[in-house]
Motif scaffolding. Structure first.
Motif, PDB file in Angstrom:
ATOM      1  N   ALA A 156      36.220  39.122  49.421  1.00  0.00           N
ATOM      2  CA  ALA A 156      34.894  38.523  49.284  1.00  0.00           C
ATOM      3  C   ALA A 156      34.244  38.939  47.973  1.00  0.00           C
ATOM      4  O   ALA A 156      33.628  38.114  47.274  1.00  0.00           O
ATOM      5  CB  ALA A 156      34.019  38.916  50.470  1.00  0.00           C
ATOM      6  N   ALA A 157      34.372  40.208  47.607  1.00  0.00           N
ATOM      7  CA  ALA A 157      33.795  40.684  46.348  1.00  0.00           C
ATOM      8  C   ALA A 157      34.473  40.021  45.159  1.00  0.00           C
ATOM      9  O   ALA A 157      33.814  39.659  44.168  1.00  0.00           O
ATOM     10  CB  ALA A 157      33.920  42.201  46.263  1.00  0.00           C
ATOM     11  N   LEU A 158      35.777  39.835  45.252  1.00  0.00           N
ATOM     12  CA  LEU A 158      36.518  39.180  44.175  1.00  0.00           C
ATOM     13  C   LEU A 158      36.079  37.719  44.036  1.00  0.00           C
ATOM     14  O   LEU A 158      35.906  37.207  42.919  1.00  0.00           O
ATOM     15  CB  LEU A 158      38.013  39.272  44.466  1.00  0.00           C
ATOM     16  N   ALA A 159      35.891  37.056  45.162  1.00  0.00           N
ATOM     17  CA  ALA A 159      35.410  35.678  45.133  1.00  0.00           C
ATOM     18  C   ALA A 159      34.033  35.601  44.480  1.00  0.00           C
ATOM     19  O   ALA A 159      33.758  34.692  43.674  1.00  0.00           O
ATOM     20  CB  ALA A 159      35.358  35.106  46.545  1.00  0.00           C
ATOM     21  N   ASP A 160      33.162  36.542  44.786  1.00  0.00           N
ATOM     22  CA  ASP A 160      31.817  36.547  44.198  1.00  0.00           C
ATOM     23  C   ASP A 160      31.880  36.727  42.678  1.00  0.00           C
ATOM     24  O   ASP A 160      31.120  36.091  41.937  1.00  0.00           O
ATOM     25  CB  ASP A 160      30.980  37.672  44.815  1.00  0.00           C
ATOM     26  N   ILE A 161      32.779  37.572  42.214  1.00  0.00           N
ATOM     27  CA  ILE A 161      32.931  37.756  40.770  1.00  0.00           C
ATOM     28  C   ILE A 161      33.358  36.441  40.115  1.00  0.00           C
ATOM     29  O   ILE A 161      32.852  36.049  39.059  1.00  0.00           O
ATOM     30  CB  ILE A 161      33.938  38.875  40.464  1.00  0.00           C
ATOM     31  N   GLY A 162      34.292  35.744  40.740  1.00  0.00           N
ATOM     32  CA  GLY A 162      34.719  34.451  40.216  1.00  0.00           C
ATOM     33  C   GLY A 162      33.575  33.470  40.094  1.00  0.00           C
ATOM     34  O   GLY A 162      33.454  32.757  39.083  1.00  0.00           O
ATOM     35  N   ARG A 163      32.715  33.427  41.098  1.00  0.00           N
ATOM     36  CA  ARG A 163      31.561  32.519  41.037  1.00  0.00           C
ATOM     37  C   ARG A 163      30.627  32.906  39.901  1.00  0.00           C
ATOM     38  O   ARG A 163      30.099  32.029  39.198  1.00  0.00           O
ATOM     39  CB  ARG A 163      30.823  32.537  42.380  1.00  0.00           C
ATOM     40  N   ARG A 164      30.418  34.211  39.710  1.00  0.00           N
ATOM     41  CA  ARG A 164      29.540  34.661  38.629  1.00  0.00           C
ATOM     42  C   ARG A 164      30.135  34.344  37.257  1.00  0.00           C
ATOM     43  O   ARG A 164      29.401  34.196  36.270  1.00  0.00           O
ATOM     44  CB  ARG A 164      29.256  36.157  38.764  1.00  0.00           C
ATOM     45  N   LEU A 165      31.456  34.227  37.205  1.00  0.00           N
ATOM     46  CA  LEU A 165      32.121  33.857  35.955  1.00  0.00           C
ATOM     47  C   LEU A 165      32.078  32.357  35.696  1.00  0.00           C
ATOM     48  O   LEU A 165      32.567  31.883  34.667  1.00  0.00           O
ATOM     49  CB  LEU A 165      33.584  34.325  35.978  1.00  0.00           C
ATOM     50  N   GLY A 166      31.516  31.602  36.639  1.00  0.00           N
ATOM     51  CA  GLY A 166      31.416  30.159  36.479  1.00  0.00           C
ATOM     52  C   GLY A 166      32.668  29.407  36.875  1.00  0.00           C
ATOM     53  O   GLY A 166      32.850  28.246  36.493  1.00  0.00           O
ATOM     54  N   LEU A 167      33.529  30.034  37.660  1.00  0.00           N
ATOM     55  CA  LEU A 167      34.751  29.388  38.122  1.00  0.00           C
ATOM     56  C   LEU A 167      34.500  28.621  39.421  1.00  0.00           C
ATOM     57  O   LEU A 167      33.545  28.912  40.149  1.00  0.00           O
ATOM     58  CB  LEU A 167      35.850  30.440  38.359  1.00  0.00           C
ATOM     59  N   THR A 168      35.356  27.650  39.702  1.00  0.00           N
ATOM     60  CA  THR A 168      35.345  27.014  41.017  1.00  0.00           C
ATOM     61  C   THR A 168      36.141  27.903  41.966  1.00  0.00           C
ATOM     62  O   THR A 168      37.300  28.218  41.692  1.00  0.00           O
ATOM     63  CB  THR A 168      35.973  25.616  40.954  1.00  0.00           C
ATOM     64  N   VAL A 169      35.518  28.306  43.058  1.00  0.00           N
ATOM     65  CA  VAL A 169      36.129  29.272  43.981  1.00  0.00           C
ATOM     66  C   VAL A 169      36.201  28.669  45.371  1.00  0.00           C
ATOM     67  O   VAL A 169      35.193  28.214  45.922  1.00  0.00           O
ATOM     68  CB  VAL A 169      35.315  30.584  44.025  1.00  0.00           C
ATOM     69  N   ASN A 170      37.391  28.653  45.943  1.00  0.00           N
ATOM     70  CA  ASN A 170      37.593  28.267  47.330  1.00  0.00           C
ATOM     71  C   ASN A 170      38.178  29.458  48.074  1.00  0.00           C
ATOM     72  O   ASN A 170      39.325  29.846  47.835  1.00  0.00           O
ATOM     73  CB  ASN A 170      38.537  27.058  47.440  1.00  0.00           C
ATOM     74  N   HIS A 171      37.374  30.053  48.968  1.00  0.00           N
ATOM     75  CA  HIS A 171      37.817  31.206  49.757  1.00  0.00           C
ATOM     76  C   HIS A 171      38.287  30.687  51.107  1.00  0.00           C
ATOM     77  O   HIS A 171      37.489  30.275  51.945  1.00  0.00           O
ATOM     78  CB  HIS A 171      36.661  32.188  49.925  1.00  0.00           C
ATOM     79  N   HIS A 172      39.597  30.678  51.299  1.00  0.00           N
ATOM     80  CA  HIS A 172      40.193  30.165  52.535  1.00  0.00           C
ATOM     81  C   HIS A 172      40.320  31.328  53.523  1.00  0.00           C
ATOM     82  O   HIS A 172      41.309  32.070  53.512  1.00  0.00           O
ATOM     83  CB  HIS A 172      41.554  29.545  52.252  1.00  0.00           C
ATOM     84  N   LEU A 173      39.328  31.459  54.381  1.00  0.00           N
ATOM     85  CA  LEU A 173      39.308  32.596  55.298  1.00  0.00           C
ATOM     86  C   LEU A 173      40.468  32.566  56.276  1.00  0.00           C
ATOM     87  O   LEU A 173      41.006  33.609  56.658  1.00  0.00           O
ATOM     88  CB  LEU A 173      37.980  32.609  56.058  1.00  0.00           C
ATOM     89  N   ASP A 174      40.883  31.356  56.688  1.00  0.00           N
ATOM     90  CA  ASP A 174      41.953  31.254  57.678  1.00  0.00           C
ATOM     91  C   ASP A 174      43.295  31.722  57.124  1.00  0.00           C
ATOM     92  O   ASP A 174      44.148  32.225  57.859  1.00  0.00           O
ATOM     93  CB  ASP A 174      42.073  29.822  58.214  1.00  0.00           C
ATOM     94  N   GLU A 175      43.497  31.575  55.804  1.00  0.00           N
ATOM     95  CA  GLU A 175      44.749  31.999  55.185  1.00  0.00           C
ATOM     96  C   GLU A 175      44.624  33.315  54.421  1.00  0.00           C
ATOM     97  O   GLU A 175      45.617  33.811  53.884  1.00  0.00           O
ATOM     98  CB  GLU A 175      45.254  30.913  54.224  1.00  0.00           C
ATOM     99  N   ALA A 176      43.414  33.856  54.338  1.00  0.00           N
ATOM    100  CA  ALA A 176      43.150  35.101  53.608  1.00  0.00           C
ATOM    101  C   ALA A 176      43.608  34.993  52.154  1.00  0.00           C
ATOM    102  O   ALA A 176      44.300  35.870  51.633  1.00  0.00           O
ATOM    103  CB  ALA A 176      43.806  36.289  54.300  1.00  0.00           C
ATOM    104  N   ILE A 177      43.215  33.894  51.501  1.00  0.00           N
ATOM    105  CA  ILE A 177      43.502  33.700  50.081  1.00  0.00           C
ATOM    106  C   ILE A 177      42.238  33.207  49.389  1.00  0.00           C
ATOM    107  O   ILE A 177      41.342  32.636  50.028  1.00  0.00           O
ATOM    108  CB  ILE A 177      44.652  32.694  49.832  1.00  0.00           C
ATOM    109  N   VAL A 178      42.147  33.456  48.092  1.00  0.00           N
ATOM    110  CA  VAL A 178      41.039  32.946  47.286  1.00  0.00           C
ATOM    111  C   VAL A 178      41.623  32.159  46.126  1.00  0.00           C
ATOM    112  O   VAL A 178      42.470  32.657  45.380  1.00  0.00           O
ATOM    113  CB  VAL A 178      40.137  34.076  46.749  1.00  0.00           C
TER     114      VAL A 178
END
Length: 260
Positions: A156-178
């Motif tokens: 989750a923290a890694l996904a948040d960093i990606g968003r702050r970098l202006g990237l498109t982020v899809n966090h797939h909770l069911d597969e545990a991948i970002v």
């Protein structure tokens, strides 16, 4: 029977047409073939890079347009090109975060890829099934068009960093991948860049949200709650149900021809 203006059909692959990570049921292939013969143009739009779409399609629909990497890659008339890639600063910042959270990843270039995750991870079985590419160090990729984190100490923290970098982020909770894509890259944005305005879309996951939201007819496969507000039709994640829904589009096209 419903009527449609759209003559373009856009299909996600995994979880929408493909349920085992490797093949598409013959009934679905047959239904899409009906649609082509009825005058529809077919587009396959996937999180997979184009390299990994080809073995699943197994030579079917050579006239189809392919959108890969959630919109960062397109293939028209079998010519693959990158639409978007990480700039050096953005990729460097993402790699800093990867180090901070001890992340493992799959990074895709135009054709080759870098992979640092475990050999037994489910995503590994979907990568380069056709033996068409090389696995290299990320530094050997001339450009990175897609970056998928398959493990980290804090996803989750890694996904948040990606968003702050202006990237498109899809966090797939069911597969545990970002899943990270450069800038505002999406399947819908790629489709629009190809001049497609009216279309029917089939999707199953949050990375299909914009694709479904902008479709003339939006079909959700399965029950992902994030697509509830944009789906006009929901069908079971089952080859027979999906094939039946696709066949309706061929019938609608033929009905228009009869009226005209």
């Amino acid at each position: 029977m419903f009527t449609l203006r759209a003559r373009t059909l856009v299909f996600d692959i995994d979880g929408t047409l493909c349920f085992d990570g490797r093949t598409i049921d013959d009934r679905i292939f047959a239904a899409i073939g009906e649609c082509e013969r009825a005058g529809h143009h077919v587009v396959f739009a996937s999180a997979r890079p184009v390299r990994d779409l080809l073995p699943v399609l197994d030579g079917a629909f050579p006239a189809a347009t392919l959108i890969g990497g959630n919109g960062s890659l397109v293939s028209v008339d079998s010519q693959v090109r990158a639409r978007a890639a990480f700039d050096s600063a953005g990729l460097g910042a993402l790699m800093d975060a990867v180090g901070q959270y001890e992340a493992t990843y799959l990074a895709d270039g135009l054709w080759d890829y870098a992979y640092t995750g475990p050999a037994g991870h489910p995503i590994r079985g979907r990568v380069d099934q056709g033996g068409l590419a090389k696995m290299v160090d990320i530094a050997e990729l001339p450009e990175v068009v897609k970056f998928l984190v398959v493990g980290a100490s804090d996803m989750a923290a890694l996904a948040d960093i990606g968003r702050r970098l202006g990237l498109t982020v899809n966090h797939h909770l069911d597969e545990a991948i970002v899943d990270f894509a450069p800038g505002s890259t999406t399947k819908w944005e790629a489709l629009s860049s190809l001049g497609v305005g009216e279309y029917v879309a089939f999707g199953n996951d949050i990375n299909d949200f914009d694709l479904l939201r902008n479709a003339e007819r939006a079909v959700r496969v399965g029950s992902h709650p994030g697509l509830h507000d944009v789906a006009q039709v929901t069908v079971a994640a089952d080859p027979e149900a999906v094939a039946a829904e696709i066949s309706l589009l061929a019938e609608a096209a033929r009905a228009v021809v009869r009226v005209v």
